[in-house]
Every structure is written in C-alpha cells, then in structure tokens.
Design an enzyme around this catalytic site. Structure first.
Site, PDB file in Angstrom:
ATOM      1  N   GLY A  43       0.791  -1.226   0.000  1.00 45.14           N
ATOM      2  CA  GLY A  43       0.000   0.000   0.000  1.00 45.14           C
ATOM      3  C   GLY A  43       0.821   1.272   0.000  1.00 45.14           C
ATOM      4  CG  HIS A  86      -4.893  -9.623  -3.711  1.00 45.59           C
ATOM      5  ND1 HIS A  86      -4.132  -8.565  -3.308  1.00 45.59           N
ATOM      6  CD2 HIS A  86      -4.036 -10.480  -4.311  1.00 45.59           C
ATOM      7  CE1 HIS A  86      -2.871  -8.763  -3.639  1.00 45.59           C
ATOM      8  NE2 HIS A  86      -2.781  -9.928  -4.240  1.00 45.59           N
ATOM      9  CD  GLU A 152       0.348 -11.216  -4.698  1.00 45.88           C
ATOM     10  OE1 GLU A 152      -0.217 -10.098  -4.678  1.00 45.88           O
ATOM     11  OE2 GLU A 152       1.086 -11.611  -3.786  1.00 45.88           O
ATOM     12  CD  GLU A 166       2.960  -7.888  -6.009  1.00 47.56           C
ATOM     13  OE1 GLU A 166       4.098  -7.382  -6.070  1.00 47.56           O
ATOM     14  OE2 GLU A 166       2.217  -7.757  -5.040  1.00 47.56           O
ATOM     15  NE  ARG A 170       8.484 -12.900  -0.802  1.00 48.03           N
ATOM     16  CZ  ARG A 170       7.872 -11.952  -1.491  1.00 48.03           C
ATOM     17  NH1 ARG A 170       8.239 -11.692  -2.721  1.00 48.03           N
ATOM     18  NH2 ARG A 170       6.893 -11.248  -0.963  1.00 48.03           N
TER      19      ARG A 170
END
Length: 201
Positions: A43, A86, A152, A166, A170
């Site tokens: 954010g 999301h 994502e 994005e 990892r």
C-alpha cells in the site's frame, strides 16, 4: 524479470496474460484511477484518484512516498477496480514443467496487508480459476522460472475478468494454506528444485 512492476506487466502482456492499462490521456470516463509504486507493495506509494484535477498531485505524492520507502520513485497509473478481489495462484516450476497448485483468496486485508488466506478462492467460477492457473503457468514458464512462486491477480466479480498484479518469486508466508489443501510440501519441493532434483512438477 518480475522485480519491477512496470516491466513485469509488460512481460505478462507479451505472454498473453490480461493486465490493467490506463490511457495516456485519461478522461472522466476512465475514473477512478489507481497510482501505484513500481518497486513496492503493502500500500505504500498507492493512491486512488477519483477526480482528474487530483491526478498530478496524487502522482507526485505517490512518487515521494515510493522514493522514501523503496529508494525508487517510479509509479504507474491503472484503472481502479472498486470491488476487486485479490486472488493468487501458487506455482511450482521444476526442470520439467510448471504446475499451478490452485488459488488462494487474500481479499480480507488491513492496511493492504493480508489478514485471511482462503484456498481455493471461494465462489470463483471453475472456468475462471482454470484460466487463472493456466495464465500463471504460462507466465512462469515464459520467464524460465524455477522454484516455488506466487502469481497474483485482481479479480473483478462484476465482469468475471482477472488481471495480472505481480509475481512473488519466492515462497510466501501463506504457502502452508496451499500445502494443507493440496497435500504438497512446497518447502521440500523448493529445496529439490534448488538441488536440481526432479519434483514431478
């Protein structure tokens, strides 16, 4: 390849993965817009713009915040999806191929930090979930990725469309949610890939 959000979106677009793109000269019809930091997350360096007269000021504010937080003031603008969800896809890229292990919904957030992870993403149409997983596999394969990672997406329930946000290259702290649901040890798989062993993925 995925460290910079602007470059990552360009790669995703070339791979045929849907992305959100704002017009060069936005009008009132394009509102609301979202200003985001290219190098960051959580954010920081993010601003919602609801009137065009605020766009330049919000871009400058986002740049300053991004530069302070990440050492990089690069920002970009995209359409803001009001009721977006999301949704992320867990992938594991072995030497043989890339496999998606389904979705996680992390829409319940506080200050842009995930609070609840739910797998698989609830209420997602089967065809949409399949398309999301296929897009994640295609993107990871296209950059020659090896190991565990998360792609994502922003999902718009109103239009049943999803867009690349994005890629986290990892294992994330939420990986055990997927492990518990699909019964795979992602840590062991990550180590196997690092050692050059086959993981069946």
């Amino acid at each position: 390849a995925m460290g910079d959000k602007v470059r990552a979106k360009e790669i995703a677009e070339k791979a045929g993965v849907p992305v959100l793109s704002a017009p060069q000269s936005p009008t009132d019809a394009d509102l609301p817009l979202l200003v985001k930091a290219s190098a960051g997350g959580g954010g920081r360096g993010m601003r919602v713009v609801r009137t065009l007269d605020r766009l330049d000021a919000e871009i400058e504010a986002a740049r300053a915040e991004a530069a302070s937080a990440f050492g990089d003031g690069t920002v970009f603008v995209e359409p803001y999806v009001e009721a977006g969800r999301h949704v992320e896809v867990q992938v594991l890229a072995g030497v043989e191929r890339v496999t998606a292990f389904g979705t996680r919904d992390c829409s319940v957030q506080r200050r842009h930090q995930k609070v609840v992870e739910e797998a698989p993403a609830p209420g997602l149409p089967d065809a949409t979930e399949a398309a999301m997983c296929e897009a994640a596999e295609r993107l990871a394969s296209g950059i020659g990725y090896l190991g565990a990672g998360t792609v994502e997406f922003l999902y718009d329930p109103a239009t049943d469309r999803f867009f690349f946000l994005e890629m986290n290259t990892r294992l994330q702290v939420e990986h055990p949610v997927t492990e518990l649901v699909v019964g795979v040890d992602l840590v062991a798989a990550q180590i196997a890939v690092a050692e050059g062993r086959s993981v069946g993925a």
